[in-house]
Design a protein around this motif. Sequence first.
Motif, mmCIF file in Angstrom:
data_model
loop_
_atom_site.group_PDB
_atom_site.id
_atom_site.type_symbol
_atom_site.label_atom_id
_atom_site.label_comp_id
_atom_site.label_asym_id
_atom_site.label_seq_id
_atom_site.Cartn_x
_atom_site.Cartn_y
_atom_site.Cartn_z
ATOM 1 N N ARG A 165 -7.735 -5.429 -5.678
ATOM 2 C CA ARG A 165 -6.909 -4.277 -6.015
ATOM 3 C C ARG A 165 -6.024 -4.593 -7.226
ATOM 4 O O ARG A 165 -5.851 -3.792 -8.115
ATOM 5 N N ASP A 217 1.885 9.681 1.663
ATOM 6 C CA ASP A 217 0.460 10.004 1.648
ATOM 7 C C ASP A 217 0.286 11.316 0.887
ATOM 8 O O ASP A 217 -0.440 12.218 1.303
ATOM 9 N N TYR A 244 -4.463 10.552 -1.458
ATOM 10 C CA TYR A 244 -5.267 9.670 -0.611
ATOM 11 C C TYR A 244 -6.024 8.708 -1.529
ATOM 12 O O TYR A 244 -7.120 9.010 -2.017
ATOM 13 N N GLY A 245 -5.387 7.553 -1.783
ATOM 14 C CA GLY A 245 -5.859 6.575 -2.757
ATOM 15 C C GLY A 245 -7.356 6.281 -2.759
ATOM 16 O O GLY A 245 -7.990 6.335 -3.814
ATOM 17 N N PRO A 246 -7.952 5.962 -1.600
ATOM 18 C CA PRO A 246 -9.359 5.556 -1.607
ATOM 19 C C PRO A 246 -10.300 6.583 -2.244
ATOM 20 O O PRO A 246 -11.361 6.219 -2.719
ATOM 21 N N ASN A 275 1.344 5.090 3.220
ATOM 22 C CA ASN A 275 0.543 3.872 3.154
ATOM 23 C C ASN A 275 -0.741 4.064 2.364
ATOM 24 O O ASN A 275 -1.423 3.093 2.057
ATOM 25 N N HIS A 276 -1.086 5.314 2.000
ATOM 26 C CA HIS A 276 -2.335 5.541 1.263
ATOM 27 C C HIS A 276 -2.129 5.803 -0.220
ATOM 28 O O HIS A 276 -3.089 5.763 -0.981
ATOM 29 N N GLN A 307 -0.961 4.154 -2.715
ATOM 30 C CA GLN A 307 -1.273 3.073 -3.662
ATOM 31 C C GLN A 307 -2.690 2.543 -3.509
ATOM 32 O O GLN A 307 -3.021 1.520 -4.091
ATOM 33 N N GLU A 308 -3.526 3.224 -2.750
ATOM 34 C CA GLU A 308 -4.872 2.672 -2.501
ATOM 35 C C GLU A 308 -5.905 3.068 -3.559
ATOM 36 O O GLU A 308 -7.099 3.045 -3.281
ATOM 37 N N SER A 309 -5.448 3.464 -4.768
ATOM 38 C CA SER A 309 -6.430 3.574 -5.854
ATOM 39 C C SER A 309 -6.088 2.503 -6.886
ATOM 40 O O SER A 309 -6.280 1.322 -6.605
ATOM 41 N N ASP A 359 3.603 -0.011 3.504
ATOM 42 C CA ASP A 359 2.226 0.343 3.846
ATOM 43 C C ASP A 359 1.711 -0.492 5.033
ATOM 44 O O ASP A 359 1.709 -0.015 6.155
ATOM 45 N N TYR A 360 1.350 -1.767 4.746
ATOM 46 C CA TYR A 360 0.814 -2.597 5.825
ATOM 47 C C TYR A 360 1.613 -3.893 5.889
ATOM 48 O O TYR A 360 2.117 -4.372 4.867
#
Length: 387
Positions: A5, A100, A103-105, A134-135, A137-139, A206-207
Amino acid sequence: MADNRRRRSLFHISLLSASLLCLFLSPIPASAQPRKLRFDANGEFKILQVADMHFANGATTRCLNVLPAQMDHCSDLNTTAFLSRLIAAEKPDLIVFTGDNIYGPHVKDPVKSLNAAFAPAIASKTPWVAVLGNHDQESTLSRQELMKHIVTLPYTLSQVNPPEAAHYIDGFGNYNLQVHGAAAAAADSFLQNKSLLNLYFLDSGDYSKVPSIKGYDWIKTSQQLWFNNTSTKNLQREYNAEPNAQEGVAPGLAYFHIPLPEYWTFDSMNATKGDRLEETSSAKTNSGFFTTLVARGDVKGVFVGHDHNNDFCGELKGVNLCYGGVAGYHAYGFTGWPRRARVVVAGLNKNRDGKWGGVKSIRTWKRLDDQDLSRVDAQFLWNNPGN
Ligand SMILES: *[C@@H]1O[C@H](CO)[C@@H](O)[C@H](O)[C@H]1NC(C)=O
Ligand SMILES: *[C@@H]1O[C@H](CO)[C@@H](O)[C@H](O)[C@H]1NC(C)=O
Ligand SMILES: *[C@@H]1O[C@H](CO)[C@@H](O)[C@H](O)[C@H]1NC(C)=O
Ligand SMILES: *[C@@H]1O[C@H](CO)[C@@H](O)[C@H](O)[C@H]1NC(C)=O
Ligand SMILES: *[C@@H]1O[C@H](CO)[C@@H](O)[C@H](O)[C@H]1NC(C)=O
């Protein structure tokens, strides 16, 4: 996973700089600067909470958990349409996005997705703020990069972090906003320079980064220190100061993404209003923020998202723990249970001499994304015992 990432985000920093440069080249007009928050001429201040938009790429991003007949004509644009309708119906004084937001992914370009997600708020010229879930930053952008982009958008009052705490606070998107007395003629509104309602926004992360504790993140000691310091050393001090010194502490509301473990205390029987249709996905450890809130005593309501299929409020030790319910169509939901959003209204007390005093009550209700934008579960969260 994390390394990968980071590499991808380094690769995209050049893209980010390019878009930031564009923002600097086209400065936000003065009219797009948000105004100071105040109670209105009717002594009310209204907040619209929008949880879990899960926005991705717009028209090409499909909906989740809608009726089979609705699938073919449903995308992120339904989230946009719902948000526009909510704003038109409620005319809030502030919109709070509790994470959220994207939705990063599934996001191709996080800047574009954020801009599109917040577009109805910006178009309405309503002051708005956001925290991260938590989502988000998922890109390709980190949490810091996301907040740094959000604070450049028109009409936002979001902050990356408070300047006095930036050197020690965990996370990005911790800040406080003050809602001052009505700007009526000074004779009616002697509290126009006092913060009568204090809003706290926190980054619930996030996690977990602690190997022996799995699952979601939590509000850290540093953030609790900042909260307590802001509440005591800044807000209460000003509230109690001359001119027009007020007694005690003004009520507050706290907004973030991941529920506190104490949300587990409620099932559908003893929550005061609303539904529990799934478990509470809090951190697997208790970092003590609820205890900090109860000890401090100013925060009357905590508002989170994260668990899309819960939308209840329950009161524990004088603090209302509320969920916003899910607003986004590209977010999992409970099929047949409409997307929804929560409204909170604080109302001022009118003194015997006709002047607006401090906050008298805090109420809430929800709006459903059905034909009539049905208004459900209206309830009082707090009545000032002093009034
Ligand atoms: C989504 O928006 C389309 C276009 O306005 C509309 O036809 C459809 O009914 C909406 N779907 C839902 C689930 O609201
Ligand atoms: C509030 O502050 C403004 C600007 O400093 C001042 O003009 C006004 O008189 C103050 N109002 C009250 C009620 O103190
Ligand atoms: C909060 O701040 C006050 C004043 O600085 C202090 O007395 C109190 O111990 C603090 N509480 C916590 C939980 O840190
Ligand atoms: C506490 O708040 C005061 C007033 O805003 C500020 O000057 C001080 O730096 C803060 N201290 C901490 C540890 O955040
Ligand atoms: C709600 O009910 C459950 C059991 O059904 C109980 O464990 C919990 O303590 C109750 N919560 C409150 C706030 O009364």
